[in-house]
Design a protein around this motif. Structure first.
Motif, PDB file in Angstrom:
ATOM      1  N   SER A 125       0.462  -1.597   0.039  1.00  0.00           N
ATOM      2  CA  SER A 125       0.085   0.257   0.296  1.00  0.00           C
ATOM      3  C   SER A 125       0.663   1.041   0.140  1.00  0.00           C
ATOM      4  N   GLY A 126       0.499   2.353  -0.855  1.00  0.00           N
ATOM      5  CA  GLY A 126       1.161   3.498  -1.109  1.00  0.00           C
ATOM      6  C   GLY A 126       0.005   4.677  -0.437  1.00  0.00           C
ATOM      7  N   SER A 127       0.871   5.644   0.291  1.00  0.00           N
ATOM      8  CA  SER A 127       0.122   6.993   1.216  1.00  0.00           C
ATOM      9  C   SER A 127       1.086   7.563   1.173  1.00  0.00           C
ATOM     10  N   ILE A 128       1.249   9.182   0.773  1.00  0.00           N
ATOM     11  CA  ILE A 128       2.072   9.720   0.623  1.00  0.00           C
ATOM     12  C   ILE A 128       2.753  10.736   1.756  1.00  0.00           C
ATOM     13  N   ALA A 129       1.972   9.816   2.963  1.00  0.00           N
ATOM     14  CA  ALA A 129       3.405  10.598   4.278  1.00  0.00           C
ATOM     15  C   ALA A 129       3.794   9.345   4.611  1.00  0.00           C
ATOM     16  N   MET A 130       3.072   7.914   4.364  1.00  0.00           N
ATOM     17  CA  MET A 130       4.868   7.090   4.331  1.00  0.00           C
ATOM     18  C   MET A 130       4.691   6.124   3.861  1.00  0.00           C
ATOM     19  N   GLY A 131       5.019   6.481   2.518  1.00  0.00           N
ATOM     20  CA  GLY A 131       5.393   6.112   1.413  1.00  0.00           C
ATOM     21  C   GLY A 131       4.649   3.926   0.732  1.00  0.00           C
TER      22      GLY A 131
END
Length: 192
Positions: A138-144
């Motif tokens: 999974s990817g997110s801006i905050a966690m990468g």
């Protein structure tokens, strides 16, 4: 007529590389007759929790009612859940845990399973509790980008081997109607 013999008409629209005069994409329609699936998405989790509820009830009875130690109570609870689950599915089509989630067990003809089939289902549920592990990214801006391990329970082995289905109680009229429609269509074809 059986549920496994019911076919459901599906029309799938696939895009082509062509466009009409207004710039809209042109789609081709394909018609398929697929096997009818009376089940519902996410039933594995609900079935697992229903089984844990049934086990927890017996654990409480053994611990507080008879003073049996927790580990022994859990082992006895599993045996009791298999036996009482088979009886309650035979008579009612559900167990206490399944009733909370409004789930029913039906056989291929839309009825409660017979006792032998229900007992076989409940014994095979022990094999269903063996988890499958898979990787998920999974990817997110905050966690990468993060990769995690997910655990899934395959709760379909006993249904496949016993030709039973786990359905929502609200779906019973639809299934009965489909079975009647298919029976009457088959009878009219035999007369012709």
């Amino acid at each position: 007529m059986k549920i496994s013999e019911i076919k459901e008409r599906k029309i799938i629209h696939r895009p082509t590389l062509s466009f009409d005069d207004y710039g809209n994409r042109i789609y081709h329609s394909y018609e398929y007759y697929l096997p009818y699936n009376p089940g519902f998405k996410g039933n594995e989790t609900q079935r697992l929790f229903a089984k844990w509820i049934d086990i927890a009830l017996f654990c409480v009875i053994f611990y507080y009612g008879f003073g049996i130690q927790i580990i022994t109570g859990i082992l006895l609870s599993v045996v009791c859940v298999i036996i009482t689950g088979a009886l309650s599915e035979f008579y009612l089509g559900t167990t206490i845990g399944k009733k909370i989630f409004r789930i029913k067990v039906i056989d291929d003809e839309g009825n409660h399973p017979d006792f032998r089939t229900s007992l076989k289902r409940n014994i095979l549920c022990l094999a269903n509790l063996y988890p499958n592990f898979s990787e998920a990214t999974s990817g997110s801006i905050a966690m990468g980008t993060r990769t995690t391990i997910q655990m899934h329970f395959s709760m379909h082995l006993n249904n496949r081997m016993c030709t039973t289905y786990i359905i929502k109680e609200s779906k019973i009229p639809e299934i009965k109607s489909l079975l009647e429609d298919t029976r009457s269509a088959n009878n009219s074809h035999r007369i012709d």
